[in-house]
Design an enzyme around this catalytic site. Structure first.
Site, PDB file in Angstrom:
ATOM      1  N   ASP A  80     -25.199   2.031  33.901  1.00 24.09           N
ATOM      2  CA  ASP A  80     -24.897   1.014  32.906  1.00 24.09           C
ATOM      3  C   ASP A  80     -25.726   1.384  31.676  1.00 24.09           C
ATOM      4  OD1 ASP A  80     -24.034  -1.362  31.691  1.00 24.09           O
ATOM      5  OD2 ASP A  80     -25.759  -2.461  32.447  1.00 24.09           O
ATOM      6  N   ASP A  98     -26.560  -1.094  28.598  1.00 28.59           N
ATOM      7  CA  ASP A  98     -27.389  -2.183  28.101  1.00 28.59           C
ATOM      8  C   ASP A  98     -28.297  -2.713  29.204  1.00 28.59           C
ATOM      9  OD1 ASP A  98     -26.296  -2.352  25.401  1.00 28.59           O
ATOM     10  OD2 ASP A  98     -24.463  -3.001  26.392  1.00 28.59           O
TER      11      ASP A  98
END
Length: 219
Positions: free
Chosen positions: A7, A9
């Site tokens: 991922d 963020d």
């Protein structure tokens, strides 16, 4: 393990505080003074999903396109002027994966423009084989679509992929994709339930790829 999917963020960049401030500033600009939502509710959602939910919740007169344009310009400007490095341990982990010839991908619900801005900012393009954004999928996390697409593009079976996530919706999506998952308990991502993850860590430095290959029962 043949691939690690990141991922972005809250895992590569500590961007949630930036997004949360911009979100609050935007609502004030649009005349909203009483907030009804909680920032961690949006963690893991695509940008368009966030904009749609925000517009409906606050009954904003601005169109989704206007909301998106407002946030897009400010977010890119804020990322470009950051003095920060990626989250501690990310550069070392990426170097280790490259050394061991393990494929890598970013699978982020953010817009591709945001992802490219972050990757450019930190000079990380050479470390990722594939980038999948929220623009590339129909269903956002907790649906598994984004991770399955990343695995497909990497030409790796889901069972041989490890996902690194910081959100509840992301860990659910990873497990729904039949992948192993490490939950990164980033305090800036809010109180996220990472119980679906195979392992939970508080620092990226805790990730030991060779140990995980032995202990997480990859096929």
């Amino acid at each position: 393990m043949k691939a690690v999917i990141f991922d972005m963020d809250g895992v590569i960049i500590d961007s949630e505080p930036i997004y949360n401030k911009i979100h609050a500033d935007m609502l004030r600009e649009f005349g909203i003074t009483e907030f009804l939502d909680c920032p961690e509710d949006y963690t893991g959602m695509t940008s368009m999903s966030v904009f749609t939910k925000t517009r409906e919740l606050y009954q904003l007169k601005q169109t989704i396109a206007e909301i998106a344009a407002y946030q897009r310009d400010i977010i890119i400007r804020e990322i470009k002027k950051l003095d920060d490095e990626p989250i501690t341990g990310i550069r070392e982990l990426l170097a280790s994966l490259k050394k061991h010839k393990i494929k890598t991908a970013i699978a982020s619900s953010s817009e591709r423009l945001f992802i490219n801005t972050v990757v450019d900012k930190f000079g990380l393009h050479d470390y990722f084989d594939v980038i999948v954004s929220g623009d590339d999928i129909e269903n956002s996390k907790p649906a598994p679509d984004i991770f399955l697409k990343a695995a497909h593009l990497l030409c790796v079976e889901p069972a041989n992929c490890l996902v690194i996530e910081d959100s509840k919706s992301g860990t659910i999506a990873a497990k729904a994709a039949a992948m192993k998952c490490v939950g990164f308990a980033n305090p800036n991502s809010g109180k996220q339930d990472l119980s679906q993850a195979d392992k939970i860590i508080s620092s990226i430095h805790e990730i030991n790829i060779l140990e995980y290959i032995k202990t997480l029962n990859f096929k």
